[in-house]
Scaffold this active site. Structure first.
Site, PDB file in Angstrom:
ATOM      1  N   LYS A  46       0.829  -1.202   0.000  1.00 30.49           N
ATOM      2  CA  LYS A  46       0.000   0.000   0.000  1.00 30.49           C
ATOM      3  C   LYS A  46       0.871   1.264   0.000  1.00 30.49           C
ATOM      4  O   LYS A  46       2.096   1.189   0.222  1.00 30.49           O
ATOM      5  CB  LYS A  46      -0.938  -0.051   1.215  1.00 30.49           C
ATOM      6  CG  LYS A  46      -1.963  -1.200   1.139  1.00 30.49           C
ATOM      7  CD  LYS A  46      -2.941  -1.141   2.313  1.00 30.49           C
ATOM      8  CE  LYS A  46      -3.998  -2.238   2.212  1.00 30.49           C
ATOM      9  NZ  LYS A  46      -4.998  -2.143   3.309  1.00 30.49           N
ATOM     10  N   TYR A  61     -12.535  -2.609  -3.644  1.00 28.95           N
ATOM     11  CA  TYR A  61     -13.073  -2.597  -2.272  1.00 28.95           C
ATOM     12  C   TYR A  61     -14.604  -2.506  -2.259  1.00 28.95           C
ATOM     13  O   TYR A  61     -15.171  -2.012  -1.287  1.00 28.95           O
ATOM     14  CB  TYR A  61     -12.457  -1.432  -1.486  1.00 28.95           C
ATOM     15  CG  TYR A  61     -11.050  -1.725  -0.984  1.00 28.95           C
ATOM     16  CD1 TYR A  61     -10.787  -2.834  -0.159  1.00 28.95           C
ATOM     17  CD2 TYR A  61      -9.983  -0.893  -1.302  1.00 28.95           C
ATOM     18  CE1 TYR A  61      -9.503  -3.098   0.302  1.00 28.95           C
ATOM     19  CE2 TYR A  61      -8.693  -1.164  -0.833  1.00 28.95           C
ATOM     20  CZ  TYR A  61      -8.467  -2.267  -0.031  1.00 28.95           C
ATOM     21  OH  TYR A  61      -7.198  -2.529   0.443  1.00 28.95           O
ATOM     22  N   ASN A  63      -2.077   0.161   6.994  1.00 27.39           N
ATOM     23  CA  ASN A  63      -1.628  -1.165   7.440  1.00 27.39           C
ATOM     24  C   ASN A  63      -0.796  -1.919   6.397  1.00 27.39           C
ATOM     25  O   ASN A  63      -0.736  -3.132   6.392  1.00 27.39           O
ATOM     26  CB  ASN A  63      -2.822  -1.991   7.924  1.00 27.39           C
ATOM     27  CG  ASN A  63      -3.817  -2.260   6.825  1.00 27.39           C
ATOM     28  OD1 ASN A  63      -3.645  -1.808   5.698  1.00 27.39           O
ATOM     29  ND2 ASN A  63      -4.844  -3.030   7.128  1.00 27.39           N
TER      30      ASN A  63
HETATM   31  P1  IDP Z   1      -7.841  -7.031   5.479  1.00 36.22           P
HETATM   32  O1  IDP Z   1      -7.060  -6.033   4.668  1.00 36.22           O
HETATM   33  O2  IDP Z   1      -7.054  -7.547   6.653  1.00 36.22           O
HETATM   34  O3  IDP Z   1      -8.456  -8.127   4.646  1.00 36.22           O
HETATM   35  P2  IDP Z   1     -10.524  -5.870   5.649  1.00 36.22           P
HETATM   36  O4  IDP Z   1     -11.433  -6.036   6.805  1.00 36.22           O
HETATM   37  O5  IDP Z   1     -10.853  -6.591   4.380  1.00 36.22           O
HETATM   38  O6  IDP Z   1      -9.041  -6.219   6.148  1.00 36.22           O
HETATM   39  O7  IDP Z   1     -10.434  -4.315   5.354  1.00 36.22           O
HETATM   40  C1  IDP Z   1      -9.836  -3.827   4.173  1.00 36.22           C
HETATM   41  C2  IDP Z   1      -8.968  -2.645   4.519  1.00 36.22           C
HETATM   42  O8  IDP Z   1      -9.790  -1.586   5.015  1.00 36.22           O
HETATM   43  C3  IDP Z   1      -7.961  -2.882   5.659  1.00 36.22           C
HETATM   44  O9  IDP Z   1      -6.774  -3.506   5.212  1.00 36.22           O
HETATM   45  C4  IDP Z   1      -7.722  -1.477   6.158  1.00 36.22           C
HETATM   46  O10 IDP Z   1      -6.821  -0.785   5.297  1.00 36.22           O
HETATM   47  C5  IDP Z   1      -9.101  -0.857   6.021  1.00 36.22           C
HETATM   48  N1  IDP Z   1      -9.877  -0.953   7.258  1.00 36.22           N
HETATM   49  C6  IDP Z   1     -10.597  -2.007   7.700  1.00 36.22           C
HETATM   50  N2  IDP Z   1     -11.204  -1.731   8.869  1.00 36.22           N
HETATM   51  C7  IDP Z   1     -10.857  -0.474   9.169  1.00 36.22           C
HETATM   52  C8  IDP Z   1     -11.179   0.391  10.273  1.00 36.22           C
HETATM   53  O11 IDP Z   1     -11.915   0.036  11.206  1.00 36.22           O
HETATM   54  N3  IDP Z   1     -10.606   1.632  10.247  1.00 36.22           N
HETATM   55  C9  IDP Z   1      -9.794   2.058   9.238  1.00 36.22           C
HETATM   56  N4  IDP Z   1      -9.490   1.281   8.173  1.00 36.22           N
HETATM   57  C10 IDP Z   1     -10.001   0.025   8.149  1.00 36.22           C
END
Ligand code: IDP
Ligand code: MG
Length: 156
Positions: free
Chosen positions: A9, A49, A112
């Site tokens: 990212k 997404y 992340n």
């Molecule tokens: P993942 O990337 O571990 O599969 P997902 O739940 O699919 O996680 O979420 C996609 C992306 O959305 C995450 O990698 C993160 O960048 C963002 N994200 C998910 N939940 C949150 C949140 O509660 N706050 C801010 N960003 C989030």
């Protein structure tokens, strides 16, 4: 053999962590069959997404993913999807275990560092979104017979 889509990212690219993250996957034994630096368009981010549309973090997520270049990788190996997700760690940097990519390199819950496909269906869909067929290369890796036991005819 499975092939999975990994996205390093914008925070990983801006922080200069791509080499170290890619090294972890190479060290583990995955084969890079696709790799490019690109800027994700709003349309591609929205498609990628789409399952998160409507969630509170969605707008920020799309803004983040389109803010600066990313590195996209296609990684191949036995169990590549599940193993690479384990190597990434939990979604939030604050929760991810030490030893994982998110656990070792970040602390933020939204920046992340890395995306990885979470199922075979998602991998096929996401590889199709980010790579054209000519950009994925089937190449013979000299080390393959030392990364896997090929004596039975299937990689063990
Ligand atoms: P993942 O990337 O571990 O599969 P997902 O739940 O699919 O996680 O979420 C996609 C992306 O959305 C995450 O990698 C993160 O960048 C963002 N994200 C998910 N939940 C949150 C949140 O509660 N706050 C801010 N960003 C989030
Ligand atoms: Mg996900």
């Amino acid at each position: 053999m499975e092939t999975t889509l990994i996205i390093l990212k914008p925070d990983a690219v801006q922080r200069g962590l791509c080499g170290r993250i890619i090294s972890r996957f190479e060290d583990k034994g995955f084969q890079v069959v696709g790799c490019k630096l690109m800027k994700i368009s709003l349309k591609l981010a929205a498609t990628h997404y789409e399952s998160h549309q409507g969630k509170p973090f969605y707008d920020g997520l799309v803004a983040f993913m389109t803010s600066s270049p990313v590195v996209v990788l296609a990684l191949r190996g036995v169990g590549a999807i599940e193993i690479s997700r384990k190597m990434m760690g939990a979604t939030f940097g604050s929760k991810a275990e030490p030893g994982t990519i998110r656990g070792d390199f970040g602390v933020s819950n939204s920046f992340n560092l890395i995306h990885g496909s979470d199922s075979p269906e998602a991998a096929i869909r996401e590889l199709g979104l980010f790579f054209s067929s000519g950009e994925l290369l089937d190449w013979d890796r000299a080390s393959q017979g030392w990364i896997y036991d090929l004596s039975s005819g299937t990689p063990e």
